[in-house]
Design a protein around this motif. Sequence first.
Motif, PDB file in Angstrom:
ATOM      1  N   PRO A 208       0.830  -1.219   0.000  1.00 18.47           N
ATOM      2  CA  PRO A 208       0.000   0.000   0.000  1.00 18.47           C
ATOM      3  C   PRO A 208       0.858   1.260   0.000  1.00 18.47           C
ATOM      4  CG  PRO A 208       0.024  -0.990   2.183  1.00 18.47           C
ATOM      5  CD  PRO A 208       0.741  -1.943   1.272  1.00 18.47           C
ATOM      6  N   GLU A 209       0.281   2.328  -0.538  1.00 21.36           N
ATOM      7  CA  GLU A 209       1.008   3.591  -0.565  1.00 21.36           C
ATOM      8  C   GLU A 209       1.179   4.187   0.825  1.00 21.36           C
ATOM      9  OE1 GLU A 209      -0.930   6.216  -3.233  1.00 21.36           O
ATOM     10  OE2 GLU A 209      -0.616   4.954  -5.012  1.00 21.36           O
ATOM     11  N   GLU A 210       0.175   4.052   1.661  1.00 16.22           N
ATOM     12  CA  GLU A 210       0.236   4.609   3.008  1.00 16.22           C
ATOM     13  C   GLU A 210      -0.085   3.514   4.014  1.00 16.22           C
ATOM     14  OE1 GLU A 210      -1.690   8.229   5.717  1.00 16.22           O
ATOM     15  OE2 GLU A 210      -2.366   7.870   3.657  1.00 16.22           O
ATOM     16  N   LEU A 211       0.763   3.423   5.030  1.00 20.57           N
ATOM     17  CA  LEU A 211       0.593   2.409   6.063  1.00 20.57           C
ATOM     18  C   LEU A 211       0.173   3.072   7.371  1.00 20.57           C
ATOM     19  CD1 LEU A 211       3.683   0.118   5.408  1.00 20.57           C
ATOM     20  CD2 LEU A 211       1.296  -0.518   5.141  1.00 20.57           C
ATOM     21  N   ASN A 212      -0.831   2.497   7.997  1.00 20.60           N
ATOM     22  CA  ASN A 212      -1.309   3.010   9.285  1.00 20.60           C
ATOM     23  C   ASN A 212      -1.367   1.892  10.316  1.00 20.60           C
ATOM     24  OD1 ASN A 212      -1.812   5.798   8.613  1.00 20.60           O
ATOM     25  ND2 ASN A 212      -3.523   5.066   7.371  1.00 20.60           N
ATOM     26  N   ILE A 216       3.573   2.081  13.483  1.00 22.82           N
ATOM     27  CA  ILE A 216       3.858   3.336  12.784  1.00 22.82           C
ATOM     28  C   ILE A 216       3.039   4.471  13.390  1.00 22.82           C
ATOM     29  CG2 ILE A 216       3.729   4.513  10.554  1.00 22.82           C
ATOM     30  CD1 ILE A 216       4.265   1.879   9.198  1.00 22.82           C
ATOM     31  N   ARG A 220       4.401   7.880  15.171  1.00 22.76           N
ATOM     32  CA  ARG A 220       3.944   9.244  14.850  1.00 22.76           C
ATOM     33  C   ARG A 220       3.493   9.978  16.111  1.00 22.76           C
ATOM     34  NH1 ARG A 220       0.314   7.259   9.716  1.00 22.76           N
ATOM     35  NH2 ARG A 220       2.020   7.063   8.189  1.00 22.76           N
ATOM     36  N   GLU A 298      10.195   7.227   9.594  1.00 23.83           N
ATOM     37  CA  GLU A 298      10.645   6.908   8.235  1.00 23.83           C
ATOM     38  C   GLU A 298      11.223   5.498   8.158  1.00 23.83           C
ATOM     39  OE1 GLU A 298      13.354   9.880   7.013  1.00 23.83           O
ATOM     40  OE2 GLU A 298      11.906  11.542   7.118  1.00 23.83           O
ATOM     41  N   GLN A 301       8.424   2.880   8.263  1.00 24.09           N
ATOM     42  CA  GLN A 301       7.707   2.809   6.988  1.00 24.09           C
ATOM     43  C   GLN A 301       8.513   2.042   5.944  1.00 24.09           C
ATOM     44  OE1 GLN A 301       6.951   6.950   6.169  1.00 24.09           O
ATOM     45  NE2 GLN A 301       4.977   6.936   7.218  1.00 24.09           N
ATOM     46  N   THR A 302       9.813   2.313   5.890  1.00 16.60           N
ATOM     47  CA  THR A 302      10.664   1.603   4.931  1.00 16.60           C
ATOM     48  C   THR A 302      10.735   0.116   5.248  1.00 16.60           C
ATOM     49  OG1 THR A 302      11.993   3.605   4.615  1.00 16.60           O
ATOM     50  CG2 THR A 302      12.958   1.513   3.918  1.00 16.60           C
ATOM     51  N   ARG A 305       7.366  -1.691   4.454  1.00 15.71           N
ATOM     52  CA  ARG A 305       7.169  -1.930   3.013  1.00 15.71           C
ATOM     53  C   ARG A 305       8.054  -3.082   2.528  1.00 15.71           C
ATOM     54  NH1 ARG A 305       6.540   3.830   3.035  1.00 15.71           N
ATOM     55  NH2 ARG A 305       4.446   4.391   2.274  1.00 15.71           N
TER      56      ARG A 305
END
Length: 448
Positions: A208-212, A216, A220, A298, A301-302, A305
């Motif tokens: 997915p483009e955005e992970l929640n 993560i 945040r 960051e 997220q990396t 993915r």
Amino acid sequence: MDDAVKKALACHPQLKVARSEVAIAQARLIDAGKLDNPIFEYSVQSQIMDGSERQGEGFFGYSQKFPITAKLSRQRDFGKAEIRVACAEIHEEERKLIRDVQTYYIDAAGALARIAVLNQVVKDLDEQMKLVKNQVDVARASELDLSAAETEKLLAAEASQFVKYSYREAIAGLRATLGMCPEDSLHLSQNLLSVTSALRKTVQMSVPEELNRPDIVAARMREEAACVKEALACAESLEDWEFATTYQTMRSFDEPVGMERERFLGMGVKIPLPIRKQGQGAIAEARAEKDKAGLQVEALQTMSRTEIAVQIEALNRSQGTIEALGNRVQPILRTRLQKTRDAYSQGLIDFSQVLLLQQQQTRIRERTIDAQLDLARGLARLQFALGSNPHLNAFDCATCPTDEPGTGVESQNSHHGIRATPVEAEEPAPKKPKNMPFQRLFKKSAAQ
């Protein structure tokens, strides 16, 4: 498996420990943003003598420190940010708990599937033994062939017994995550194929483009808390100002004039001079923590993915193995085994060739179960990487209990269960007044 996940989320002690962190953060919020207590001063002086010429002095003072920055509001903002971090970390603990429950469940289901395969092998070997006995009766085979078949059957039975221990081990782990006693009965209602089918519906085979996912989101929240902490450090770098009000009364004796009484009312302020700047180290530390929190977001997220991409490729490999074994290898092997048995019953070949094909079929069946187990585990790992379990609650700042404890406002989120409660000191029991010499001195000063 869904029932097991729901039960674990409802009763596991680790989640209660995580929820207690919310109560700890709430406890810090109780005193956050409050002014320092004011200071009241009183002093009295009097000559140690009697008579109309006795001189004395009384002093009353009241002072209060006030911040000249938004320090108090920043303290409350930081306390609320800590509560949001604690709430987000609860969901991460839930994600890990779901992973553990699914791992035990899939391992147990895989063990049952392997036991079923080995039991089928034992049945096939029973048929082989019957075939060998028929050949021995007609003098087409020897007792060695029968012994070979019996040995192979014993090996399959021993392997099945070993897998049963693996099943018990997985059930014991699953029973612990569900808060059950070791002697409680626990049986699975899903087999390996139905578990795999259920897991497929909860994952997507793309990054997915955005992970929640919860870790993560928690990172945040820590980044936001670090930003608030930096603002708090900047606000605390300027010291508080102190405002004071005083009242002083004096009674003095002047020889030519006689007895005089003077009263003074005063107001003052204490302003710290910022000659040596304080708090610069705290500001630099808070800014470094904010930068670190941003880098952690960051990095997560990396890594997430990458984890998702790796799991997708692993699933493709397992799926390809299952299709190859089920569609091509197993049909050919079954046909060869049947033809070989027919040839052996006619006395055309040795029993060793039948036994060799039987061993190959057993290995292929076990390899198929291994591939199916890898597929189920891979789907569970992909679901964990995506954070897409349907029973995993999404984080919502509006549901965090950031209201001040003890104000009578109930939290909107009853999910956390533990709540900090401020305590008040008990009022001391009234004491019987004593006639002290100082009290008489105070009354004389008030009379002046």
